[in-house]
Design an enzyme around this catalytic site. Structure first.
Site, PDB file in Angstrom:
ATOM      1  N   TYR A  34       6.834   0.030  -7.806  1.00 42.55           N
ATOM      2  CA  TYR A  34       7.113   1.289  -7.124  1.00 42.55           C
ATOM      3  C   TYR A  34       7.313   1.073  -5.633  1.00 42.55           C
ATOM      4  CZ  TYR A  34       2.341   1.874  -5.165  1.00 42.55           C
ATOM      5  OH  TYR A  34       1.184   1.734  -4.460  1.00 42.55           O
ATOM      6  N   LYS A 144       4.325  -4.869  -5.400  1.00 43.76           N
ATOM      7  CA  LYS A 144       3.933  -3.453  -5.387  1.00 43.76           C
ATOM      8  C   LYS A 144       4.101  -2.915  -6.803  1.00 43.76           C
ATOM      9  CE  LYS A 144       4.388   0.518  -2.276  1.00 43.76           C
ATOM     10  NZ  LYS A 144       2.964   0.672  -2.057  1.00 43.76           N
ATOM     11  N   GLU A 176      -7.027  -5.792   2.702  1.00 43.98           N
ATOM     12  CA  GLU A 176      -6.303  -4.568   3.060  1.00 43.98           C
ATOM     13  C   GLU A 176      -7.098  -3.392   2.506  1.00 43.98           C
ATOM     14  OE1 GLU A 176      -2.492  -4.547   1.008  1.00 43.98           O
ATOM     15  OE2 GLU A 176      -3.403  -5.345  -0.798  1.00 43.98           O
ATOM     16  N   LEU A 200      -0.358  -6.722   0.327  1.00 39.18           N
ATOM     17  CA  LEU A 200       1.020  -6.249   0.330  1.00 39.18           C
ATOM     18  C   LEU A 200       1.593  -6.407   1.753  1.00 39.18           C
ATOM     19  CD1 LEU A 200       3.035  -4.734  -1.592  1.00 39.18           C
ATOM     20  CD2 LEU A 200       2.445  -2.694  -0.286  1.00 39.18           C
TER      21      LEU A 200
HETATM   22  N1  PDD Z   1       0.848   2.222  -0.272  1.00 42.18           N
HETATM   23  N2  PDD Z   1      -1.362  -2.127   0.997  1.00 42.18           N
HETATM   24  C1  PDD Z   1      -1.362  -1.454  -0.166  1.00 42.18           C
HETATM   25  C2  PDD Z   1      -2.277  -1.895  -1.256  1.00 42.18           C
HETATM   26  C3  PDD Z   1      -0.497  -0.354  -0.347  1.00 42.18           C
HETATM   27  O1  PDD Z   1      -0.490   0.298  -1.526  1.00 42.18           O
HETATM   28  C4  PDD Z   1       0.329   0.054   0.725  1.00 42.18           C
HETATM   29  C5  PDD Z   1       1.268   1.226   0.594  1.00 42.18           C
HETATM   30  C6  PDD Z   1       0.281  -0.662   1.938  1.00 42.18           C
HETATM   31  C7  PDD Z   1       1.128  -0.284   3.123  1.00 42.18           C
HETATM   32  O2  PDD Z   1       2.488  -0.535   2.881  1.00 42.18           O
HETATM   33  P1  PDD Z   1       3.631   0.314   3.603  1.00 42.18           P
HETATM   34  O3  PDD Z   1       3.372   0.258   5.061  1.00 42.18           O
HETATM   35  O4  PDD Z   1       4.877  -0.391   3.230  1.00 42.18           O
HETATM   36  O5  PDD Z   1       3.550   1.709   3.040  1.00 42.18           O
HETATM   37  C8  PDD Z   1      -0.575  -1.748   2.028  1.00 42.18           C
HETATM   38  C9  PDD Z   1       1.672   3.358  -0.572  1.00 42.18           C
HETATM   39  C10 PDD Z   1       1.997   4.181   0.621  1.00 42.18           C
HETATM   40  C11 PDD Z   1       1.019   4.145  -1.708  1.00 42.18           C
HETATM   41  O6  PDD Z   1       0.546   3.496  -2.626  1.00 42.18           O
HETATM   42  O7  PDD Z   1       1.012   5.364  -1.666  1.00 42.18           O
END
Ligand code: PDD
Length: 286
Positions: A34, A144, A176, A200
């Site tokens: 996703y 992801k 994270e 991620l």
């Molecule tokens: N999540 N780490 C994890 C585990 C994440 O699921 C996400 C993003 C990030 C940050 O990535 P980015 O800056 O590209 O959004 C780091 C999304 C927003 C979610 O699951 O809703």
């Protein structure tokens, strides 16, 4: 708020009419990837980076993707058709329906789903309390995937402890948060965990590193021992939904002054300027 329109396999459907087969592999095996894309003033932010990461995630689970331009158009149209300005689009692509057998299928028909919802525009951004949690996810967190149960359970544990989120620790080091990356300010330097298979590669993380370089904040991507969280002058999260979220306590211990810090504020200002700019191209795409 009316139910959102759903993009499903080439069609835009009312929410209640969007259905997927019970043996979809997304349902049976969490077999999917996703992305989450933020729209500012009706325009996608860092779409190219999100699509590039989608490709990496799909390759990582050997999932053939539909053409990227169709995926991009679908997300843009969801936002346009619903006249949205500040929106978050969730895109999920699963390996699609198949009789339930563990092995992969030879010629899958992926299920593509996208939903746009209004993004939070609460200002100032809410301050966050976090707890630490042992990272019991798999070893391929750089993909992801829709397999988010450990993240959901850690977030729920945080909630029951009166916190907003959990920061995953692995072997005594900060990885994270459950849906964001983690930054610290320590001895005047901005620190974040290096990109490994255990985190991620957040798009927002990349943007913050670029902004820090532009405005002259010293940065280091290095392993962060867990106890630095307690000693840090500032801690904040980055993510597409969170944007930059200031952390005011870790495991009930106050961070810095207990208020969003100065370096956080400078980065947030630069981030807001970038996302609101009419040509959001002033920062090189990472
Ligand atoms: N999540 N780490 C994890 C585990 C994440 O699921 C996400 C993003 C990030 C940050 O990535 P980015 O800056 O590209 O959004 C780091 C999304 C927003 C979610 O699951 O809703």
């Amino acid at each position: 708020m009316p139910e959102p329109l759903v993009y499903l396999n080439g069609e835009f459907l009312p929410y209640a009419d969007a259905r997927i087969p019970v043996e979809d592999r997304g349902m049976q095996f969490a077999d999917g990837v996703y992305e989450v894309v933020r729209y500012y003033l009706g325009r996608p932010f860092r779409m190219a980076d999100h699509l590039a990461r989608l490709v990496r995630s799909a390759e990582g689970i050997e999932l053939p993707l539909p053409p990227l331009d169709l995926i991009e158009q679908a997300m843009n149209q969801l936002v346009e058709r619903q006249g949205m300005s500040e929106a978050t689009v969730y895109l999920q692509i699963t390996r699609g329906p198949a009789p339930r057998l563990h092995g992969l299928i030879d010629h899958p028909t992926p299920t593509v789903i996208a939903i746009a919802r209004p993004a939070s525009t609460t200002r100032p951004r809410p301050t966050l309390r976090v707890v630490t949690a042992s990272d019991d996810r798999w070893a391929r967190c750089y993909l992801k995937t829709t397999m988010l149960l450990p993240n959901a359970l850690a977030r729920e544990r945080a909630r029951r402890l009166g916190a907003d989120d959990a920061i995953f620790l692995r072997d005594g080091f900060v990885m994270e948060a459950t849906s964001s990356n983690v930054f610290l300010v320590r001895q005047g330097r901005l620190l974040t965990s290096p990109l490994t298979n255990y985190i991620l590669a957040g798009i927002t993380r990349g943007v913050v590193l670029e902004l820090a370089a532009q405005i002259g904040i010293p940065v280091s991507e290095e392993p962060i021992p867990a106890h630095w969280l307690y000693q840090a002058d500032e801690v904040f999260l980055t993510g597409t939904n969170t944007e930059l979220g200031p952390i005011i306590s870790v495991d009930s211990r106050s961070v810095g002054t207990g208020q969003p810090g100065a370096i956080y504020q400078r980065l947030l200002e630069a981030f807001d300027a970038l996302t609101r700019a009419s040509q959001p191209l002033s920062v090189r795409s990472g």
